[in-house]
Enzyme design. Structure first.
Site, short mmCIF file in Angstrom:
data_model
loop_
_atom_site.label_atom_id
_atom_site.label_comp_id
_atom_site.label_asym_id
_atom_site.label_seq_id
_atom_site.Cartn_x
_atom_site.Cartn_y
_atom_site.Cartn_z
CB CYS A 126 -3.28 8.97 -0.02
SG CYS A 126 -4.98 8.90 0.56
CE LYS A 154 -2.99 3.08 0.52
NZ LYS A 154 -4.25 3.44 -0.05
N1 SAJ Z 1 -1.33 15.09 -8.92
C1 SAJ Z 1 -0.41 15.78 -9.71
N2 SAJ Z 1 -0.07 15.27 -10.94
C2 SAJ Z 1 -0.63 14.11 -11.40
C3 SAJ Z 1 -1.54 13.41 -10.60
C4 SAJ Z 1 -1.88 13.93 -9.37
O1 SAJ Z 1 0.11 16.84 -9.33
O2 SAJ Z 1 -0.27 13.72 -12.54
C5 SAJ Z 1 -1.71 15.62 -7.60
C6 SAJ Z 1 -3.21 15.88 -7.44
O3 SAJ Z 1 -3.57 17.13 -7.95
C7 SAJ Z 1 -3.38 15.77 -5.94
C8 SAJ Z 1 -2.35 14.71 -5.53
O4 SAJ Z 1 -1.44 14.62 -6.62
O5 SAJ Z 1 -3.06 16.99 -5.29
C9 SAJ Z 1 -2.90 13.33 -5.24
O6 SAJ Z 1 -3.98 13.04 -6.10
P1 SAJ Z 1 -4.16 11.63 -6.84
O7 SAJ Z 1 -5.37 11.75 -7.68
O8 SAJ Z 1 -2.91 11.21 -7.51
O9 SAJ Z 1 -4.33 10.57 -5.66
P2 SAJ Z 1 -5.22 10.55 -4.31
O10 SAJ Z 1 -4.36 11.02 -3.18
O11 SAJ Z 1 -6.53 11.17 -4.48
O12 SAJ Z 1 -5.44 8.94 -4.15
C10 SAJ Z 1 -4.30 8.10 -4.04
C11 SAJ Z 1 -4.44 6.92 -5.02
N3 SAJ Z 1 -3.18 6.18 -5.10
C12 SAJ Z 1 -2.62 5.84 -6.29
O13 SAJ Z 1 -3.11 6.14 -7.37
C13 SAJ Z 1 -1.37 5.03 -6.23
C14 SAJ Z 1 -5.57 5.99 -4.56
O14 SAJ Z 1 -5.63 4.83 -5.41
C15 SAJ Z 1 -5.36 5.57 -3.11
O15 SAJ Z 1 -6.40 4.73 -2.64
C16 SAJ Z 1 -5.35 6.84 -2.26
O16 SAJ Z 1 -4.23 7.64 -2.69
C17 SAJ Z 1 -5.21 6.44 -0.80
O17 SAJ Z 1 -6.21 6.49 -0.07
O18 SAJ Z 1 -4.15 5.97 -0.39
#
Ligand code: SAJ
Length: 403
Positions: free
Chosen positions: A252, A198
């Site tokens: 996360c 995880k």
């Molecule tokens: N972000 C970027 N660039 C990107 C993608 C995201 O800057 O290309 C930023 C987003 O704007 C945001 C942050 O990253 O601020 C996180 O967003 P996210 O959509 O990547 O992820 P979370 O935090 O909403 O959810 C993640 C997910 N993990 C993965 O994809 C490996 C989700 O599957 C998990 O269940 C969740 O964390 C968790 O609960 O751990």
């Protein structure tokens, strides 16, 4: 009967999903207000499909309470923050919940920890609570959640899952419980492996976002178009670069990788640097704002508006949001005045916050797109007279600034 402990962003949808698929569920949370809201027939956050899921679960008989139940299966889904100094996981909420479960659990009850924890946390912090309470009959399982805010209901149904258990037979029984709704593959492994997978999944994403953010800084330095470069690179069959942004928020990706830095400080070097890169992005955006103001001869920071307070698009979750980080940083520099608006944040949470797009736009000359909500994508026309700093590459026009 399954008692789900912790009815937040993960516990609530999980409890609702199980209840909607024929499992008898009682949800417990120490927050009286939250339990009262659920008992009054309302959900506590916004998520596509959550209200419908809630209605189905209520019809199926789900109950919400502040009391721990006497039963044979518990799912613990409470927050696991990290200690800002040591960077290690702070397991206090998990430990507190397990202590309370010990007081009521039936003989040989199964205790599933869903909360994200660093590898070894269950052995180090949870098992001693169980042995200390003379409850070695309890079966310990770790079932980390993988759903993404914004697409939770779909992912709960379709994602593959990992179950870590001391005893494979118990692991398979818990896999069967999750299979009541989960259509993905469910892998049964040991507890520490499940803990590590995880954290590694979220770390993988954090490091890859940091790479994109670093590219954005390099490209800015020499006036290259990072988005065009990423687009072309991603046409290579083995390259898949993520998108740069104004920072990484949520509970996360911006938290879990620190667990590895905290536990393995001399080994987790790339991870440490990546987290620092991501954490530095709100300051990078603030500097961009000052640069652009100078270029445009703008003197008054209070004519600059930040669009978006949530941590990412189309959610109402503000935890660790880049906008909040940017505002904090601005206050540390004793400069305030930035205006803020987010269609999903209805309560007043920061100074100079607006609740209508029109009024917000009237009050500013420059708009910084911090979050790419659908609303702003659908209203790009309304920004035509503004100076725009678009941190999400939504508007591809020559006079629009990017990070
Ligand atoms: N972000 C970027 N660039 C990107 C993608 C995201 O800057 O290309 C930023 C987003 O704007 C945001 C942050 O990253 O601020 C996180 O967003 P996210 O959509 O990547 O992820 P979370 O935090 O909403 O959810 C993640 C997910 N993990 C993965 O994809 C490996 C989700 O599957 C998990 O269940 C969740 O964390 C968790 O609960 O751990």
């Amino acid at each position: 009967m399954v008692n789900v402990i912790g009815l937040g962003y993960i516990g609530l949808p999980t409890a609702l999903m199980m209840a909607s698929h024929g499992v008898e569920v009682v949800g417990t949370d120490c927050n009286k207000e939250l339990v009262a809201t659920l008992n009054a027939g309302q959900t506590t956050f916004r998520e596509d499909g959550l209200d419908e899921l809630f209605q189905g679960a209520v019809k199926a008989g789900i109950k919400f309470t502040t009391e721990y139940q006497m039963t044979d299966t518990y799912i613990i889904s409470v927050p696991t923050p990290y200690d800002k100094f040591s960077k290690k996981v702070d397991a206090c909420y998990v430990v507190g919940a397990v202590q309370d479960v010990m007081k009521v659990a039936s003989q040989r009850a199964t205790l599933v920890i869903e909360s994200t924890v660093s590898p070894g946390t269950i052995e180090k912090f949870v098992r001693p609570v169980i042995t200390g309470a003379n409850r070695t009959d309890i079966q310990l399982v770790h079932a980390p959640e993988r759903i993404i805010p914004g697409n939770m209901v779909y992912e709960l149904l379709h994602n593959n899952r990992t179950i870590g258990a001391d005893d494979k037979v118990i692991g398979k029984a818990v896999a069967k419980l999750y299979a009541s709704f989960c259509q993905g593959e469910i892998v049964v492994t040991d507890v520490k492996t499940a803990e590590m997978t995880k954290v590694v999944e979220n770390t993988f994403r954090a490091v890859n976002i940091a790479f994109a953010n670093e590219l954005a800084k390099i490209c800015r330095h020499d006036n290259m178009d990072v988005y065009e470069i990423i687009k072309i690179c991603n046409m290579h069959p083995r390259v898949n670069i993520l998108q740069p942004g104004p920072g990484v928020g949520g509970h996360c990706i911006s938290v879990d990788p620190w667990f590895l830095v905290g536990d393995y400080p001399s080994l987790a070097r790339v991870i440490d640097e990546s987290m620092k890169t991501n954490d530095g992005m709100p300051d990078f955006v603030l500097n961009r704002i000052y640069e652009i103001m100078k270029e445009k001869s703008m003197k008054n920071i209070s004519r600059v508006g930040l669009y978006g307070l949530a941590y990412k698009e189309n959610v109402d979750d503000m935890r660790e949001s880049p906008t909040l980080q940017l505002l904090e940083s601005q206050e540390r520099h004793l400069a305030t005045g930035l205006k803020v608006y987010d269609p999903f944040i209805k309560k007043d949470v920061v100074k100079n916050q607006y609740h209508s797009l029109e009024k917000f736009l009237d009050a500013v000359d420059m708009v910084v797109i911090m979050v790419g909500h659908n609303e702003i994508k659908e209203n790009v026309e309304k920004l035509k007279d503004k100076v725009i700093l678009d941190c999400h590459n939504i508007i591809r026009k020559p006079n629009v600034y990017h990070i």
